[in-house]
Design a protein around this motif. Structure first.
Motif, PDB file in Angstrom:
ATOM      1  N   LEU A 120       0.818  -1.204   0.000  1.00 33.84           N
ATOM      2  CA  LEU A 120       0.000   0.000   0.000  1.00 33.84           C
ATOM      3  C   LEU A 120       0.854   1.258   0.000  1.00 33.84           C
ATOM      4  O   LEU A 120       0.606   2.206  -0.753  1.00 33.84           O
ATOM      5  CB  LEU A 120      -0.938  -0.006   1.205  1.00 33.84           C
ATOM      6  N   LEU A 121       1.889   1.267   0.841  1.00 37.89           N
ATOM      7  CA  LEU A 121       2.701   2.471   1.006  1.00 37.89           C
ATOM      8  C   LEU A 121       3.741   2.646  -0.094  1.00 37.89           C
ATOM      9  O   LEU A 121       4.165   3.777  -0.366  1.00 37.89           O
ATOM     10  CB  LEU A 121       3.398   2.441   2.376  1.00 37.89           C
ATOM     11  N   MET A 122       4.149   1.559  -0.733  1.00 39.25           N
ATOM     12  CA  MET A 122       5.199   1.636  -1.745  1.00 39.25           C
ATOM     13  C   MET A 122       4.663   1.516  -3.171  1.00 39.25           C
ATOM     14  O   MET A 122       5.439   1.407  -4.111  1.00 39.25           O
ATOM     15  CB  MET A 122       6.237   0.525  -1.513  1.00 39.25           C
ATOM     16  N   SER A 123       3.369   1.527  -3.328  1.00 38.17           N
ATOM     17  CA  SER A 123       2.783   1.289  -4.641  1.00 38.17           C
ATOM     18  C   SER A 123       2.568   2.552  -5.460  1.00 38.17           C
ATOM     19  O   SER A 123       2.231   2.472  -6.638  1.00 38.17           O
ATOM     20  CB  SER A 123       1.434   0.571  -4.484  1.00 38.17           C
ATOM     21  N   GLY A 124       2.733   3.724  -4.852  1.00 38.34           N
ATOM     22  CA  GLY A 124       2.420   4.959  -5.543  1.00 38.34           C
ATOM     23  C   GLY A 124       0.939   5.277  -5.550  1.00 38.34           C
ATOM     24  O   GLY A 124       0.492   6.128  -6.311  1.00 38.34           O
ATOM     25  N   LEU A 125       0.178   4.604  -4.688  1.00 34.12           N
ATOM     26  CA  LEU A 125      -1.267   4.834  -4.640  1.00 34.12           C
ATOM     27  C   LEU A 125      -1.581   6.216  -4.097  1.00 34.12           C
ATOM     28  O   LEU A 125      -2.401   6.947  -4.652  1.00 34.12           O
ATOM     29  CB  LEU A 125      -1.933   3.754  -3.780  1.00 34.12           C
ATOM     30  N   PHE A 126      -0.938   6.593  -2.994  1.00 36.24           N
ATOM     31  CA  PHE A 126      -1.223   7.877  -2.362  1.00 36.24           C
ATOM     32  C   PHE A 126      -0.138   8.913  -2.643  1.00 36.24           C
ATOM     33  O   PHE A 126      -0.423  10.101  -2.722  1.00 36.24           O
ATOM     34  CB  PHE A 126      -1.371   7.700  -0.845  1.00 36.24           C
ATOM     35  N   THR A 127       1.104   8.473  -2.751  1.00 33.91           N
ATOM     36  CA  THR A 127       2.203   9.394  -3.006  1.00 33.91           C
ATOM     37  C   THR A 127       2.969   8.923  -4.233  1.00 33.91           C
ATOM     38  O   THR A 127       3.193   7.719  -4.397  1.00 33.91           O
ATOM     39  CB  THR A 127       3.165   9.461  -1.802  1.00 33.91           C
ATOM     40  N   PRO A 128       3.395   9.830  -5.102  1.00 34.42           N
ATOM     41  CA  PRO A 128       4.137   9.419  -6.305  1.00 34.42           C
ATOM     42  C   PRO A 128       5.435   8.717  -5.951  1.00 34.42           C
ATOM     43  O   PRO A 128       6.149   9.139  -5.027  1.00 34.42           O
ATOM     44  CB  PRO A 128       4.393  10.745  -7.028  1.00 34.42           C
ATOM     45  N   VAL A 129       5.737   7.649  -6.666  1.00 37.75           N
ATOM     46  CA  VAL A 129       6.986   6.929  -6.421  1.00 37.75           C
ATOM     47  C   VAL A 129       8.182   7.836  -6.688  1.00 37.75           C
ATOM     48  O   VAL A 129       9.206   7.759  -6.005  1.00 37.75           O
ATOM     49  CB  VAL A 129       7.047   5.657  -7.304  1.00 37.75           C
ATOM     50  N   GLY A 130       8.064   8.727  -7.670  1.00 38.55           N
ATOM     51  CA  GLY A 130       9.168   9.622  -7.995  1.00 38.55           C
ATOM     52  C   GLY A 130       9.535  10.581  -6.887  1.00 38.55           C
ATOM     53  O   GLY A 130      10.648  11.126  -6.878  1.00 38.55           O
ATOM     54  N   SER A 131       8.625  10.829  -5.930  1.00 38.09           N
ATOM     55  CA  SER A 131       8.924  11.728  -4.820  1.00 38.09           C
ATOM     56  C   SER A 131       9.580  10.999  -3.647  1.00 38.09           C
ATOM     57  O   SER A 131       9.963  11.640  -2.668  1.00 38.09           O
ATOM     58  CB  SER A 131       7.636  12.407  -4.334  1.00 38.09           C
ATOM     59  N   MET A 132       9.712   9.677  -3.732  1.00 36.88           N
ATOM     60  CA  MET A 132      10.341   8.909  -2.669  1.00 36.88           C
ATOM     61  C   MET A 132      11.857   8.993  -2.790  1.00 36.88           C
ATOM     62  O   MET A 132      12.393   9.309  -3.854  1.00 36.88           O
ATOM     63  CB  MET A 132       9.900   7.437  -2.752  1.00 36.88           C
ATOM     64  N   PRO A 133      12.590   8.696  -1.692  1.00 36.31           N
ATOM     65  CA  PRO A 133      14.058   8.594  -1.803  1.00 36.31           C
ATOM     66  C   PRO A 133      14.448   7.534  -2.826  1.00 36.31           C
ATOM     67  O   PRO A 133      13.675   6.617  -3.117  1.00 36.31           O
ATOM     68  CB  PRO A 133      14.489   8.201  -0.383  1.00 36.31           C
ATOM     69  N   GLU A 134      15.663   7.641  -3.341  1.00 36.41           N
ATOM     70  CA  GLU A 134      16.079   6.753  -4.417  1.00 36.41           C
ATOM     71  C   GLU A 134      16.034   5.292  -4.002  1.00 36.41           C
ATOM     72  O   GLU A 134      15.611   4.425  -4.774  1.00 36.41           O
ATOM     73  CB  GLU A 134      17.480   7.132  -4.889  1.00 36.41           C
ATOM     74  N   TRP A 135      16.453   5.009  -2.744  1.00 37.05           N
ATOM     75  CA  TRP A 135      16.436   3.613  -2.302  1.00 37.05           C
ATOM     76  C   TRP A 135      15.003   3.088  -2.230  1.00 37.05           C
ATOM     77  O   TRP A 135      14.745   1.913  -2.539  1.00 37.05           O
ATOM     78  CB  TRP A 135      17.114   3.479  -0.952  1.00 37.05           C
ATOM     79  N   ALA A 136      14.057   3.952  -1.831  1.00 35.99           N
ATOM     80  CA  ALA A 136      12.659   3.531  -1.743  1.00 35.99           C
ATOM     81  C   ALA A 136      12.066   3.299  -3.127  1.00 35.99           C
ATOM     82  O   ALA A 136      11.206   2.429  -3.311  1.00 35.99           O
ATOM     83  CB  ALA A 136      11.841   4.580  -0.990  1.00 35.99           C
TER      84      ALA A 136
END
Length: 381
Positions: free
Chosen positions: A309-325
């Motif tokens: 849920l948290l790592m899928s880009g459902l609520f927050t864009p994956v591109g805004s996560m840290p590079e490792w995430a």
């Protein structure tokens, strides 16, 4: 093939005889879709505004009236004291403070510009950012209107933009493709539907096999002529079919209730779902090889679904996560299927447009299924 047919008949009869579980499988995800799709939105329909008007002029009243007339802000209080405004923010009586300093109208007339201060309650940074964009858009539009008479208008501190000299104007026109109404449901519903289908595929699938182990029938099946491949297929295929039916039901609800667009091929949607569910069910099978009880299977499924849920880009864009995430998110099949669903439904994408996530899902499903079957054979031999 005849053996597999009898095993599938047995599994489907077992599912349909449990009326309570069947109702939960069909009704509960629909209820969750209706609730979550309404609640999971960053759109803010109304925010309480506290006004500090130290000018008390026609121009300052015009600013306040324009903010209230937008429908995004409702005046919750007003005074000339900044201390009272700070207290309103602290007590959560207001989310935004609009400060119009003394001499606001005089500066407009004499210098053609005047400052406006906006103070936000930024405990929730995302909500504060959304409110800021609303306020800047409203003040910019009002500034353009004033600019016709008081060139170049007033300058908003929130907008932080210097006015253009003389009669210069920028004719800015925007157009949103694929979702011109900026309907948040069109973006969220496909993603939420993917998560709900994943829960059905992984959690229920894993617990079903663990249940066989708990009641002792798994050992009995292992000593029969039924091969492990036939047994695993009989356990996975029913929930593969049920998950596809759940997806069809969810798409129907999304279309009728939320009006989500369906611009792409439904054949492509269900084809991608069929590939994705192989991966999701394989993960459920892997959970069944690790868990000894249904409680353990439920806990592992819950923990894994939270990561999805948290790592899928459902609520927050994956591109805004840290590079490792972002690298970790690439390992989640949920992320890739959400990309496919949004691209096909909202953009009308074809196979060539989503071939990369489809290939990732196919490779992921084959690898995890092979690993799960191998691990299952070792633990139950």
């Amino acid at each position: 093939m005849r053996t597999l047919r009898f095993l599938l008949r047995k599994e489907f009869l077992q599912v349909f005889r449990d009326h309570a579980m069947l109702r939960l499988l069909l009704a509960l995800p629909v209820v969750q879709l209706l609730v979550l799709s309404t609640a999971a939105t960053f759109e803010i329909r109304r925010a309480d505004l506290y006004v500090v008007d130290q000018d008390h002029s026609a121009a300052s009243r015009g600013v306040v009236q324009r903010m209230a007339a937008s429908g995004r802000f409702a005046v919750a209080g007003a005074s000339a004291s900044t201390a009272r405004a700070d207290r309103a923010l602290l007590d959560r009586e207001a989310q935004v403070v609009l400060h119009l300093p003394a001499g606001f109208e005089r500066d407009l007339v004499r210098r053609g510009e005047a400052p406006v201060q906006l103070v936000f309650n930024a405990e929730d940074g995302a909500a504060a950012g959304v409110l800021r964009s609303y306020a800047v858009r409203i003040l910019s539009a009002y500034s353009a209107e004033l600019g016709r008479d008081l060139r170049p208008g007033f300058r908003s501190v929130a907008a932080a933009g210097a006015p253009l000299p003389g009669d210069a104007r920028i004719d800015l026109r925007t157009r949103g493709w694929y979702n011109p109404e900026l309907d948040y449901a069109a973006y969220m519903v496909p993603g939420i539907l993917v998560v709900l289908v994943t829960i059905v595929a992984t959690t229920i699938g894993a617990m079903n096999i663990v249940r066989e182990r708990e009641i002792g029938t798994l050992e009995q099946l292992n000593v029969t002529p039924v091969t492990r491949g036939q047994f695993i297929a009989s356990k996975l295929i029913p929930f593969w079919v049920i998950a596809l039916a759940e997806l069809a039901l969810g798409l129907g609800v999304g279309r009728l209730v939320f009006g989500i667009p369906m611009r792409g091929s439904m054949l492509l949607v269900f084809g991608a779902a069929g590939v994705y569910l192989v991966a999701a069910l394989a993960i459920g099978l892997w959970i069944s090889t690790v868990a000894e009880t249904q409680q353990q299977a439920m806990f592992l499924s819950y923990a894994l679904n939270m990561v999805y849920l948290l790592m899928s880009g459902l609520f927050t864009p994956v591109g805004s996560m840290p590079e490792w995430a972002q690298w970790v998110a690439e390992l989640s099949p949920v992320k890739h299927f959400i990309v496919v669903m949004r691209a096909v439904l909202v953009k009308g994408a074809g196979v060539e447009d989503v071939q990369v996530p489809l290939l990732v899902l196919a490779v992921y499903g084959a690898a995890v299924l092979a690993l799960a079957v191998r691990q299952y054979s070792k633990t139950t031999a």
